[in-house]
Design an enzyme around this catalytic site. Sequence first.
Site, PDB file in Angstrom:
ATOM      1  N   CYS A   1      -7.250   4.197   5.675  1.00  0.00           N
ATOM      2  CA  CYS A   1      -6.379   3.085   6.045  1.00  0.00           C
ATOM      3  C   CYS A   1      -6.178   3.020   7.560  1.00  0.00           C
ATOM      4  O   CYS A   1      -6.531   3.946   8.287  1.00  0.00           O
ATOM      5  CB  CYS A   1      -5.033   3.226   5.347  1.00  0.00           C
ATOM      6  SG  CYS A   1      -5.096   2.881   3.565  1.00  0.00           S
TER       7      CYS A   1
ATOM      8  N   HIS B   1      -0.952  -0.307   7.506  1.00  0.00           N
ATOM      9  CA  HIS B   1       0.412   0.050   7.120  1.00  0.00           C
ATOM     10  C   HIS B   1       1.117   0.847   8.215  1.00  0.00           C
ATOM     11  O   HIS B   1       0.503   1.299   9.180  1.00  0.00           O
ATOM     12  CB  HIS B   1       0.412   0.839   5.804  1.00  0.00           C
ATOM     13  CG  HIS B   1      -0.303   2.155   5.855  1.00  0.00           C
ATOM     14  ND1 HIS B   1       0.235   3.291   6.422  1.00  0.00           N
ATOM     15  CD2 HIS B   1      -1.534   2.518   5.387  1.00  0.00           C
ATOM     16  CE1 HIS B   1      -0.620   4.301   6.304  1.00  0.00           C
ATOM     17  NE2 HIS B   1      -1.713   3.854   5.688  1.00  0.00           N
TER      18      HIS B   1
END
Length: 248
Positions: free
Chosen positions: A134, A118
């Site tokens: 992440c 992301h």
Amino acid sequence: MQLRKIVFALGILGMSFSLMVKPAEAAQNEAIIINKSNNQLAFYEKGTLVKVLPVATGKTKGLTPEGKFSLVNKVKNRPWYKKNIPGGDPRNPLGARWLGLKVPGDWGHTSGNVYGVHGTNNPSSIGTYASNGCIRMYNKDVIWLYDRADHNIPVYITSASSSFPALAQKYGVAKAKKVVAGYETFNVNLKYGSKGDAVKILQKKLSITADGSFGPQTLKAVKKFQKSKGLVADGIVGPKTRKALFGK
């Protein structure tokens, strides 16, 4: 009876053909490879390395999982539900795009909502170990990737010291290894202390001992080459030096 014999023969022929298919012919043509050792992401399309981009990964080695995963969902301006921050808000740490990964064992959540690639509202963290698991990217880079990566493509995450071409060959990505003037190329920056297959490729190109370790001999050879090409002789093999080496 004659029809049965024909069908049986065709079945045997089909099985024989499938056994003759080489692994390279069945190799994947599109993939994402993330290397935690240097915090870089490589995108392969049609079996060719298209781009290498910087990322941020987990604060500790175990936070960002390693292995082969799938890209299972894509969301523009995903809200940050934990703090109830809407998508597109400058305070949202997920940035402009979310590419969710199916990671077996993430507490039963395999729909791509736990781990993902992301954007970020903290660009200074890119290139470091900063996340809770992440993979962060600059917003402009994650938008670029979002527009090109298809659902269900494989995403490989590793912490190996190998170059992206070597990793792509290992994972079966077609045309992963390019050869220019008889040598494989590489798309990572190298400097004193670097190790791995990319260093070996560099050393072969410079006609010195290819031991995979960027030590004094390699540093001397790189500086000599840079001087011969009118480049800054800093001993760092970046884009300009790679272009001079491989003509690309």
